[in-house]
Design an enzyme around this catalytic site. Structure first.
Site, PDB file in Angstrom:
ATOM      1  N   ARG A 218      -0.364  -7.184  19.721  1.00 32.27           N
ATOM      2  CA  ARG A 218      -1.102  -8.413  20.249  1.00 32.27           C
ATOM      3  C   ARG A 218      -0.966  -8.296  21.675  1.00 32.27           C
ATOM      4  O   ARG A 218       0.283  -8.122  22.140  1.00 32.27           O
ATOM      5  CB  ARG A 218      -0.672  -9.738  19.601  1.00 32.27           C
ATOM      6  N   HIS A 265      -9.541  -3.929  22.128  1.00 33.07           N
ATOM      7  CA  HIS A 265      -8.738  -4.456  20.834  1.00 33.07           C
ATOM      8  C   HIS A 265      -9.857  -3.932  19.793  1.00 33.07           C
ATOM      9  O   HIS A 265     -10.364  -4.642  18.918  1.00 33.07           O
ATOM     10  CB  HIS A 265      -8.906  -6.045  21.006  1.00 33.07           C
TER      11      HIS A 265
HETATM   12  P1  NAP Z   1       3.544  -7.159   8.542  1.00 29.77           P
HETATM   13  O1  NAP Z   1       3.092  -6.106   7.300  1.00 29.77           O
HETATM   14  O2  NAP Z   1       3.506  -8.367   8.430  1.00 29.77           O
HETATM   15  O3  NAP Z   1       4.674  -6.452   9.022  1.00 29.77           O
HETATM   16  C1  NAP Z   1       5.493  -6.963  10.227  1.00 29.77           C
HETATM   17  C2  NAP Z   1       6.557  -6.073  10.623  1.00 29.77           C
HETATM   18  O4  NAP Z   1       7.163  -6.536  11.815  1.00 29.77           O
HETATM   19  C3  NAP Z   1       7.695  -6.161   9.595  1.00 29.77           C
HETATM   20  O5  NAP Z   1       8.388  -5.078   9.396  1.00 29.77           O
HETATM   21  C4  NAP Z   1       8.597  -7.343  10.207  1.00 29.77           C
HETATM   22  O6  NAP Z   1      10.092  -6.828   9.981  1.00 29.77           O
HETATM   23  C5  NAP Z   1       8.512  -6.765  11.728  1.00 29.77           C
HETATM   24  N1  NAP Z   1       8.927  -7.624  12.539  1.00 29.77           N
HETATM   25  C6  NAP Z   1       8.440  -9.079  12.618  1.00 29.77           C
HETATM   26  N2  NAP Z   1       9.118  -9.940  13.604  1.00 29.77           N
HETATM   27  C7  NAP Z   1       9.987  -9.299  13.913  1.00 29.77           C
HETATM   28  C8  NAP Z   1      10.945  -9.280  14.943  1.00 29.77           C
HETATM   29  N3  NAP Z   1      11.152 -10.616  15.465  1.00 29.77           N
HETATM   30  N4  NAP Z   1      12.012  -8.231  15.049  1.00 29.77           N
HETATM   31  C9  NAP Z   1      11.571  -7.015  14.258  1.00 29.77           C
HETATM   32  N5  NAP Z   1      10.838  -6.986  13.611  1.00 29.77           N
HETATM   33  C10 NAP Z   1       9.955  -7.728  13.213  1.00 29.77           C
HETATM   34  O7  NAP Z   1       2.398  -6.628   9.392  1.00 29.77           O
HETATM   35  P2  NAP Z   1       1.081  -5.641   9.747  1.00 29.77           P
HETATM   36  O8  NAP Z   1       0.136  -5.988   8.566  1.00 29.77           O
HETATM   37  O9  NAP Z   1       1.769  -4.334   9.783  1.00 29.77           O
HETATM   38  O10 NAP Z   1       0.458  -6.011  10.917  1.00 29.77           O
HETATM   39  C11 NAP Z   1       1.193  -6.027  12.293  1.00 29.77           C
HETATM   40  C12 NAP Z   1       0.379  -6.660  13.396  1.00 29.77           C
HETATM   41  O11 NAP Z   1      -0.697  -5.690  13.799  1.00 29.77           O
HETATM   42  C13 NAP Z   1      -0.449  -7.984  13.093  1.00 29.77           C
HETATM   43  O12 NAP Z   1       0.430  -9.029  12.840  1.00 29.77           O
HETATM   44  C14 NAP Z   1      -1.293  -7.892  13.991  1.00 29.77           C
HETATM   45  O13 NAP Z   1      -1.093  -8.618  15.215  1.00 29.77           O
HETATM   46  C15 NAP Z   1      -1.556  -6.459  14.686  1.00 29.77           C
HETATM   47  N6  NAP Z   1      -2.842  -5.906  14.384  1.00 29.77           N
HETATM   48  C16 NAP Z   1      -3.564  -5.373  15.415  1.00 29.77           C
HETATM   49  C17 NAP Z   1      -4.916  -4.930  15.314  1.00 29.77           C
HETATM   50  C18 NAP Z   1      -5.814  -4.323  16.315  1.00 29.77           C
HETATM   51  O14 NAP Z   1      -6.999  -4.039  16.048  1.00 29.77           O
HETATM   52  N7  NAP Z   1      -5.199  -3.984  17.394  1.00 29.77           N
HETATM   53  C19 NAP Z   1      -5.450  -4.914  13.735  1.00 29.77           C
HETATM   54  C20 NAP Z   1      -4.513  -5.325  12.710  1.00 29.77           C
HETATM   55  C21 NAP Z   1      -3.269  -5.824  13.183  1.00 29.77           C
HETATM   56  P3  NAP Z   1      10.558  -7.216   8.456  1.00 29.77           P
HETATM   57  O15 NAP Z   1      10.308  -5.895   7.533  1.00 29.77           O
HETATM   58  O16 NAP Z   1      12.066  -7.362   8.727  1.00 29.77           O
HETATM   59  O17 NAP Z   1       9.926  -8.431   7.907  1.00 29.77           O
HETATM   60  C1  GLV Z   2      -7.004  -7.639  14.542  1.00 29.37           C
HETATM   61  O1  GLV Z   2      -6.524  -7.677  15.261  1.00 29.37           O
HETATM   62  C2  GLV Z   2      -6.868  -8.286  13.288  1.00 29.37           C
HETATM   63  O2  GLV Z   2      -5.704  -8.905  13.171  1.00 29.37           O
HETATM   64  O3  GLV Z   2      -7.361  -7.973  12.152  1.00 29.37           O
END
Ligand code: NAP
Ligand code: GLV
Length: 302
Positions: A218, A265
């Protein structure tokens, strides 16, 4: 019982058809519910600020993977928040991350700059084995990206809040040690109060000289100005899919920095039909007394 859909109408039409097929007993409303008190489930990117008209709301489903657009502290405590987990999100994220890592590893920003000047000049190729990838965030997306990078031979590590174990990946919770061994840093963290501004001067200073950034999480995780200062101090290049501010203003210097590639994005976009299937599965789980897949921990913020 009813569902209220509050996102783009074209996407809503796909959801409406999917709900009519899968849950014909559940009234589905696009944009407006005639009886708000009957609404149990809401699908939205951002829900209405005042939810007091929906006293029986049980779950809000985000149409995207992130839930940082919700003010989790303002939502009524009994309302669950569910992130989008349709499988195309991870597939597209993998494509974007692999493209960005290979582009930075193979000096694409410098070659694009040389091409604009009509300059034919080879740079030394570095072996993948000597390049250390570090992924911040070992959730569904961070793990998928690390898996996809395995065949290239990069040394792979990941950083998360709680200890993790992934085959072939050095899973770390010590941020200093993680940054010190990272040549290409990929940010795939959710935006929370702990991760806001985490890509700052101090963090960049702890990366080895000549490191690269791939930012896919983000925009608000990147402290304004910190990347520009890091690039001047030894960071080699960056691929930004998310920016701060977002959208990046047309006159922002990062657009014109030859060391930086910006995409607007677009790493992952939710497929409407698969997104509807995920929401339907969540509602079925909730009606059966189980947690909806993707139900977040509101206290943690992700
Ligand atoms: P997720 O499954 O909830 O995983 C989050 C990971 O981040 C977990 O491993 C968590 O640790 C770690 N984490 C969270 N807070 C932390 C902290 N303070 N210190 C260290 N590690 C931390 O999330 P996801 O589905 O992989 O998605 C991640 C993010 O990608 C989304 O929230 C979104 O913002 C972004 N995203 C971007 C796009 C785009 O188009 N650019 C698209 C989709 C998503 P733990 O394992 O210990 O819980
Ligand atoms: C895109 O950034 C999403 O959160 O799906």
């Amino acid at each position: 019982m009813a569902v209220l859909f509050l996102s783009e109408p074209a996407r809503g039409a796909v959801f409406e058809r999917a709900f009519a097929d899968a849950l014909p007993d559940l009234p589905f409303h696009l944009g407006h519910a005639p009886d708000p008190a009957a609404v149990d489930y809401m699908v939205a990117w951002t829900p209405p600020a005042d939810l007091s008209a929906y006293p029986n709301l049980r779950l809000i489903f985000s149409v995207g993977a992130g839930v940082d657009q919700f003010d989790l502290t303002a939502l009524p405590p009994q309302v669950g928040v569910v992130r989008m987990l349709e499988p195309g999100i991870a597939r597209q994220m993998v494509q974007m991350a692999v493209m960005a890592v290979l582009a930075l590893h193979r000096d694409l920003p410098a070659y694009l700059d040389q091409a604009r000047q009509g300059r034919w000049q080879a740079r030394a190729n570095r072996p993948a084995e000597a390049t250390r990838i570090g992924v911040m965030g070992l959730g569904q997306l961070g793990q998928a990206v690390l898996d996809a990078l395995a065949p290239f031979g990069f040394a792979r590590a990941g950083w998360s809040r709680s200890p993790r174990s992934l085959p072939g990946v050095d899973c770390m919770t010590d941020l200093d040690a993680f940054l010190a061994r990272t040549d290409i840093l990929i940010c795939l963290l959710p935006l929370t109060e702990q991760t806001r501004g985490i890509l700052n001067d101090d963090l960049f200073a702890r990366l080895p000289d000549g490191a690269h950034l791939v930012h896919l999480g983000r925009g608000a995780q990147l402290e304004p100005g910190a990347l520009e200062r890091a690039l001047d101090a030894g960071l080699a290049s960056a691929w930004l899919d998310v920016t701060n501010p977002e959208p990046l203003p047309a006159d922002h210097p990062l657009w014109r920095d030859p060391r930086v590639i910006v995409t607007p994005h677009v790493a992952s976009q939710t497929d409407a039909a698969d997104g509807a299937a995920h929401v339907i599965a969540g509602i079925r789980a909730d009606r059966a007394g189980r947690d909806a897949p993707g139900l977040i921990d509101r206290g943690r913020g992700y």
